[in-house]
Write a protein that holds these residues in place. Sequence first.
Motif, PDB file in Angstrom:
ATOM      1  N   MET A 302       0.953  -1.321   0.156  1.00 15.28           N
ATOM      2  CA  MET A 302      -0.156   0.146  -0.080  1.00 15.28           C
ATOM      3  C   MET A 302       0.959   1.109  -0.014  1.00 15.28           C
ATOM      4  O   MET A 302       0.426   1.934  -0.665  1.00 15.28           O
ATOM      5  CB  MET A 302      -1.017  -0.061   1.216  1.00 15.28           C
ATOM      6  CG  MET A 302      -1.789   1.103   1.458  1.00 15.28           C
ATOM      7  SD  MET A 302      -2.607   1.400   3.085  1.00 15.28           S
ATOM      8  CE  MET A 302      -1.238   1.427   4.045  1.00 15.28           C
ATOM      9  N   LEU A 303       2.031   1.327   0.788  1.00 17.42           N
ATOM     10  CA  LEU A 303       2.645   2.403   0.921  1.00 17.42           C
ATOM     11  C   LEU A 303       3.528   2.605  -0.462  1.00 17.42           C
ATOM     12  O   LEU A 303       3.600   3.826  -0.972  1.00 17.42           O
ATOM     13  CB  LEU A 303       3.874   2.137   1.893  1.00 17.42           C
ATOM     14  CG  LEU A 303       5.264   3.315   1.878  1.00 17.42           C
ATOM     15  CD1 LEU A 303       4.840   4.673   2.472  1.00 17.42           C
ATOM     16  CD2 LEU A 303       6.047   2.622   2.953  1.00 17.42           C
ATOM     17  N   PHE A 304       3.962   1.596  -1.163  1.00 14.62           N
ATOM     18  CA  PHE A 304       4.666   1.745  -2.369  1.00 14.62           C
ATOM     19  C   PHE A 304       3.628   2.319  -3.613  1.00 14.62           C
ATOM     20  O   PHE A 304       4.127   2.947  -4.514  1.00 14.62           O
ATOM     21  CB  PHE A 304       5.564   0.706  -2.748  1.00 14.62           C
ATOM     22  CG  PHE A 304       6.767   0.748  -1.874  1.00 14.62           C
ATOM     23  CD1 PHE A 304       8.155   1.457  -2.325  1.00 14.62           C
ATOM     24  CD2 PHE A 304       7.064  -0.134  -0.918  1.00 14.62           C
ATOM     25  CE1 PHE A 304       9.165   1.299  -1.786  1.00 14.62           C
ATOM     26  CE2 PHE A 304       8.197  -0.208  -0.192  1.00 14.62           C
ATOM     27  CZ  PHE A 304       9.376   0.447  -0.583  1.00 14.62           C
ATOM     28  N   LEU A 305       2.380   1.746  -3.537  1.00 16.71           N
ATOM     29  CA  LEU A 305       1.283   2.157  -4.323  1.00 16.71           C
ATOM     30  C   LEU A 305       1.168   3.786  -4.344  1.00 16.71           C
ATOM     31  O   LEU A 305       1.136   4.446  -5.109  1.00 16.71           O
ATOM     32  CB  LEU A 305       0.285   1.376  -4.263  1.00 16.71           C
ATOM     33  CG  LEU A 305      -0.967   1.787  -5.059  1.00 16.71           C
ATOM     34  CD1 LEU A 305      -0.652   1.796  -6.706  1.00 16.71           C
ATOM     35  CD2 LEU A 305      -2.273   0.836  -4.779  1.00 16.71           C
ATOM     36  N   ALA A 306       1.069   4.164  -3.088  1.00 12.46           N
ATOM     37  CA  ALA A 306       0.568   5.691  -2.580  1.00 12.46           C
ATOM     38  C   ALA A 306       1.691   6.470  -3.106  1.00 12.46           C
ATOM     39  O   ALA A 306       1.525   7.425  -3.596  1.00 12.46           O
ATOM     40  CB  ALA A 306       0.392   5.703  -1.015  1.00 12.46           C
ATOM     41  N   ALA A 307       3.217   5.890  -2.670  1.00 12.36           N
ATOM     42  CA  ALA A 307       4.230   6.696  -3.164  1.00 12.36           C
ATOM     43  C   ALA A 307       4.379   6.938  -4.611  1.00 12.36           C
ATOM     44  O   ALA A 307       4.892   7.932  -5.114  1.00 12.36           O
ATOM     45  CB  ALA A 307       5.568   6.065  -2.655  1.00 12.36           C
ATOM     46  N   ALA A 308       4.006   5.857  -5.377  1.00 10.21           N
ATOM     47  CA  ALA A 308       4.198   5.775  -6.731  1.00 10.21           C
ATOM     48  C   ALA A 308       3.049   7.137  -7.147  1.00 10.21           C
ATOM     49  O   ALA A 308       3.608   7.830  -8.273  1.00 10.21           O
ATOM     50  CB  ALA A 308       3.755   4.493  -7.439  1.00 10.21           C
ATOM     51  N   LEU A 309       2.074   7.100  -6.778  1.00  6.36           N
ATOM     52  CA  LEU A 309       0.893   8.143  -7.097  1.00  6.36           C
ATOM     53  C   LEU A 309       1.572   9.611  -6.875  1.00  6.36           C
ATOM     54  O   LEU A 309       1.548  10.545  -7.555  1.00  6.36           O
ATOM     55  CB  LEU A 309      -0.262   7.988  -6.351  1.00  6.36           C
ATOM     56  CG  LEU A 309      -1.139   6.365  -6.842  1.00  6.36           C
ATOM     57  CD1 LEU A 309      -2.034   6.440  -5.931  1.00  6.36           C
ATOM     58  CD2 LEU A 309      -1.745   6.556  -8.129  1.00  6.36           C
ATOM     59  N   VAL A 310       2.019   9.667  -5.462  1.00  9.66           N
ATOM     60  CA  VAL A 310       2.549  11.003  -5.075  1.00  9.66           C
ATOM     61  C   VAL A 310       3.678  11.378  -5.797  1.00  9.66           C
ATOM     62  O   VAL A 310       4.032  12.454  -6.468  1.00  9.66           O
ATOM     63  CB  VAL A 310       3.067  11.073  -3.683  1.00  9.66           C
ATOM     64  CG1 VAL A 310       3.840  12.379  -3.470  1.00  9.66           C
ATOM     65  CG2 VAL A 310       1.901  10.756  -2.920  1.00  9.66           C
TER      66      VAL A 310
END
Length: 478
Positions: A302-310
Amino acid sequence: MTDVTHPSPEPTRTDRFPSAFTILFALVALVALASWFVPAGEYTRVASEALGKDVPVPGTYATVAATPQGLWDVLRAPIAGFYDPDSYAANAIDVSLFVLVIGGFLGVVNATGAIDAGIGAAMARMRGREKWMIPVLMALFALGGTTYGMAEETLAFYAILIPVMIAAGYDALTGVAVILLGAGIGVLGSTINPFATTIASNAAGIPFTDGIGLRLAILGLGWAICVWWVMRYAARVKADESRSLVASRAAENERHFLRSGSARVVPLTTNHRIVLLLFAVTFAVMIWGVASQGWWMAEMSMLFLAAALVIGVAGWVGEKPFVTAFVDGARDLLGVALIIGLARGIVVVMDAGHMTDTILHSAEGLVTGVSQVVYVNALFAIEAGLSFIVPSTSGLAVLSMPILAPASDFAGVDRSLAVTAYQSASGLVNLITPTSAVVVGALAIGRVPYDKWLRFVAPLLVILAVLIMGALSLGAML
């Protein structure tokens, strides 16, 4: 990430060693064949409130009806390795999904150009001092290993560090070794690692601080030996690239990881700096979450998915390029995800054939009635053998410590030495075992053939084994 405009060179004779997929599938078949000859058996298990798992009860081993594994089971094992409701410990779907999300995240970061620019800037600053990256990085990974069992989490770092090492004049194997040996020696010399030391100590009925002095000594000496080994190899490769164990893949690896050397010329802009800052913060948050919040694969994905979006927004990637970059990045690591599931399939066959407890029962009988020094070294050897079957440190602790730690009392050996023998053996074997998702995943990301890794690390394993056995023997005599 692969440059399809440059075809791969013809494989040399040394590159004709079977691929990781072939090796692992052959191991699945061999384990299934063994199930026709190894007696099936089980220990009675009781729930342990302290460990939150069922643990075997010493002296309760009994044979059970044989369940030999056939062709159907061999073919099913790679699928069940991803998710098998009857063998939770063998499930790899969470790790494999994490790897795919990491691939997508890296694809987005690469699309911003920040990694290329950052590598170029780092190499300009470190010119002439690149070798000192090795001990510093290995110390950081060892710290993660000894404190919270950093293992699967390292899969996120390989695609980042390997280009740095190649740009510095080393090779892909050097980058793999820095991470795999760095974190590995930390796990081998675990001090407060909850997934190894704490669980094993609880299962042995002792405080996890018992024996910490000896483990610190193994950690410190082992780290120094590993750093020396990697720096020695890296210096040899930098002086003469033909001495690299992956020299036949050097040009292909440089194209794959550096995209034709663009990292050396791309200027570092303010936008790149913002992306790199977000990139670093992502990893810092991951380490914080795992170490203090109990995060695992779902939370990290979840963290890396969110970071990819940011990062996609901060880097002005654009909607369609973002999706393309994420999917392409995940596709690059699809082979890694498949290898992880196949590796776990071996454990599925072992469990289904009821062979694991039989092997443990045989080990229990081997350490009865011997001297203290012989006992503790025999225990180390037994735990090393069991580690090939059960690559999970926590799984091996729950399986073996309730039986082998009480046996230490009869040999006059402190139970803390049994814990140290267990975690040292597990940590040592998990540097090479093909049943470990970390090992096969790391080598797949780094494009390092398994036989080349064995050739590189085998002498080091002998040195580390001598160190461990010497430390255990000294502990038994004191």
